[in-house]
Design a protein around this motif. Structure first.
Motif, PDB file in Angstrom:
ATOM      1  N   ILE A   1       9.278  -6.488  -0.901  1.00 57.65           N
ATOM      2  CA  ILE A   1       8.743  -5.466  -1.793  1.00 57.65           C
ATOM      3  C   ILE A   1       8.965  -4.107  -1.155  1.00 57.65           C
ATOM      4  N   SER A   2       9.314  -3.138  -1.982  1.00 59.22           N
ATOM      5  CA  SER A   2       9.517  -1.782  -1.488  1.00 59.22           C
ATOM      6  C   SER A   2       9.292  -0.807  -2.632  1.00 59.22           C
ATOM      7  N   ARG A   3       9.256   0.478  -2.295  1.00 56.86           N
ATOM      8  CA  ARG A   3       9.074   1.471  -3.342  1.00 56.86           C
ATOM      9  C   ARG A   3       9.855   2.714  -3.009  1.00 56.86           C
ATOM     10  N   ASP A   4      10.223   3.442  -4.051  1.00 55.19           N
ATOM     11  CA  ASP A   4      10.884   4.732  -3.913  1.00 55.19           C
ATOM     12  C   ASP A   4       9.990   5.737  -4.623  1.00 55.19           C
TER      13      ASP A   4
ATOM     14  N   TYR B   1       0.868  -1.163   0.000  1.00 54.39           N
ATOM     15  CA  TYR B   1       0.000   0.000   0.000  1.00 54.39           C
ATOM     16  C   TYR B   1       0.909   1.217   0.000  1.00 54.39           C
ATOM     17  N   THR B   2       0.858   1.978  -1.087  1.00 58.64           N
ATOM     18  CA  THR B   2       1.895   2.982  -1.313  1.00 58.64           C
ATOM     19  C   THR B   2       1.796   4.197  -0.413  1.00 58.64           C
ATOM     20  N   ALA B   3       0.634   4.422   0.182  1.00 59.08           N
ATOM     21  CA  ALA B   3       0.488   5.579   1.064  1.00 59.08           C
ATOM     22  C   ALA B   3       1.020   5.295   2.465  1.00 59.08           C
ATOM     23  N   GLY B   4       1.382   4.074   2.722  1.00 56.81           N
ATOM     24  CA  GLY B   4       1.911   3.723   4.037  1.00 56.81           C
ATOM     25  C   GLY B   4       3.085   2.781   3.882  1.00 56.81           C
ATOM     26  N   THR B   5       3.240   1.890   4.815  1.00 56.42           N
ATOM     27  CA  THR B   5       4.350   0.942   4.772  1.00 56.42           C
ATOM     28  C   THR B   5       3.882  -0.500   4.788  1.00 56.42           C
ATOM     29  N   SER B   6       2.572  -0.701   4.600  1.00 56.53           N
ATOM     30  CA  SER B   6       2.043  -2.053   4.693  1.00 56.53           C
ATOM     31  C   SER B   6       2.429  -2.880   3.477  1.00 56.53           C
ATOM     32  N   THR B   7       2.921  -4.070   3.748  1.00 57.99           N
ATOM     33  CA  THR B   7       3.302  -5.000   2.689  1.00 57.99           C
ATOM     34  C   THR B   7       2.673  -6.360   2.945  1.00 57.99           C
ATOM     35  N   TYR B   8       2.458  -7.089   1.874  1.00 61.12           N
ATOM     36  CA  TYR B   8       1.804  -8.379   1.950  1.00 61.12           C
ATOM     37  C   TYR B   8       2.527  -9.345   1.025  1.00 61.12           C
ATOM     38  N   TYR B   9       2.644 -10.611   1.454  1.00 62.08           N
ATOM     39  CA  TYR B   9       3.407 -11.584   0.699  1.00 62.08           C
ATOM     40  C   TYR B   9       2.645 -12.893   0.549  1.00 62.08           C
ATOM     41  N   ALA B  10       2.870 -13.537  -0.594  1.00 61.58           N
ATOM     42  CA  ALA B  10       2.391 -14.894  -0.757  1.00 61.58           C
ATOM     43  C   ALA B  10       3.213 -15.812   0.140  1.00 61.58           C
ATOM     44  N   ASP B  11       2.599 -16.885   0.594  1.00 58.33           N
ATOM     45  CA  ASP B  11       3.270 -17.759   1.557  1.00 58.33           C
ATOM     46  C   ASP B  11       4.604 -18.297   1.038  1.00 58.33           C
ATOM     47  N   GLY B  12       4.682 -18.596  -0.229  1.00 55.12           N
ATOM     48  CA  GLY B  12       5.873 -19.236  -0.765  1.00 55.12           C
ATOM     49  C   GLY B  12       7.104 -18.343  -0.845  1.00 55.12           C
ATOM     50  N   VAL B  13       6.925 -17.047  -0.646  1.00 53.61           N
ATOM     51  CA  VAL B  13       8.068 -16.130  -0.763  1.00 53.61           C
ATOM     52  C   VAL B  13       8.364 -15.400   0.535  1.00 53.61           C
ATOM     53  N   LYS B  14       7.544 -15.590   1.548  1.00 51.50           N
ATOM     54  CA  LYS B  14       7.773 -14.910   2.825  1.00 51.50           C
ATOM     55  C   LYS B  14       9.155 -15.246   3.368  1.00 51.50           C
TER      56      LYS B  14
ATOM     57  N   ILE C   1      -7.468   3.152  -4.238  1.00 50.07           N
ATOM     58  CA  ILE C   1      -8.137   2.199  -3.376  1.00 50.07           C
ATOM     59  C   ILE C   1      -7.597   2.372  -1.973  1.00 50.07           C
ATOM     60  N   ARG C   2      -8.424   2.075  -1.018  1.00 52.87           N
ATOM     61  CA  ARG C   2      -8.061   2.318   0.366  1.00 52.87           C
ATOM     62  C   ARG C   2      -7.158   1.223   0.916  1.00 52.87           C
ATOM     63  N   ALA C   3      -6.563   1.502   2.048  1.00 51.31           N
ATOM     64  CA  ALA C   3      -5.621   0.572   2.660  1.00 51.31           C
ATOM     65  C   ALA C   3      -6.252  -0.778   2.944  1.00 51.31           C
ATOM     66  N   TRP C   4      -7.510  -0.776   3.430  1.00 51.09           N
ATOM     67  CA  TRP C   4      -8.142  -2.052   3.763  1.00 51.09           C
ATOM     68  C   TRP C   4      -8.369  -2.898   2.523  1.00 51.09           C
ATOM     69  N   TYR C   5      -8.636  -2.235   1.371  1.00 53.73           N
ATOM     70  CA  TYR C   5      -8.845  -2.954   0.118  1.00 53.73           C
ATOM     71  C   TYR C   5      -7.530  -3.556  -0.358  1.00 53.73           C
ATOM     72  N   CYS C   6      -6.458  -2.790  -0.258  1.00 47.97           N
ATOM     73  CA  CYS C   6      -5.155  -3.306  -0.654  1.00 47.97           C
ATOM     74  C   CYS C   6      -4.743  -4.466   0.241  1.00 47.97           C
ATOM     75  N   GLU C   7      -5.050  -4.338   1.528  1.00 47.15           N
ATOM     76  CA  GLU C   7      -4.713  -5.427   2.453  1.00 47.15           C
ATOM     77  C   GLU C   7      -5.510  -6.683   2.133  1.00 47.15           C
ATOM     78  N   ARG C   8      -6.792  -6.496   1.832  1.00 47.52           N
ATOM     79  CA  ARG C   8      -7.666  -7.652   1.596  1.00 47.52           C
ATOM     80  C   ARG C   8      -7.438  -8.270   0.225  1.00 47.52           C
TER      81      ARG C   8
END
Length: 127
Positions: A68-71, A50-63, A100-107
């Motif tokens: 993931i990061s952004r500049d 979620y680009t407006a914050g620092t929340s990141t999410y990963y598929a189980d196989g790559v955790k 899209i909102r943070a909760w949508y990106c998280e979900r």
């Protein structure tokens, strides 16, 4: 928005690569993700952010192996991949979607259907 991936290549198992995805045009995306697609398989999620914050999410196989990061100053999304395995071999794509909102990106940030635009992909081959 145009997304252009780079950084793919061929590496041996256990190696590392860093993929980049540069956005041009109307560069704003509130949620961005990395996906991959191997021959004969469906596109699958790798990671999202979620680009407006620092929340990141990963598929189980790559955790624990991928980050993931952004500049925002460079309008660039990154995927640092470590301890690569042969099963990581695929074409890697970045996707973006605006407003899209943070909760949508998280979900739904790990769903292909969430994203409105895609890059052309960069090939990663692990042997």
């Amino acid at each position: 928005v145009q997304l252009v991936e780079s950084g793919g290549g061929s590496v041996q198992a256990g190696g590392s690569l860093r993929l980049s995805c540069r956005a041009t045009g109307n560069t704003f995306s509130s949620c961005m993700g990395w996906f991959r697609q191997a021959p004969g398989k469906e596109r699958e999620a790798v990671a999202s952010i979620y680009t407006a914050g620092t929340s990141t999410y990963y598929a189980d196989g790559v955790k624990g192996r991928f980050t993931i990061s952004r500049d925002s100053t460079q309008n660039t999304l990154y995927l640092q991949m470590s301890d690569l395995k042969p099963e990581d071999t695929a074409m890697y794509y970045c996707g973006g979607t605006p407003y899209i909102r943070a909760w949508y990106c998280e979900r739904d940030g790990l769903l292909v259907s969430t994203y409105d635009f895609w890059g052309q992909g960069t090939q990663v081959t692990v042997s």
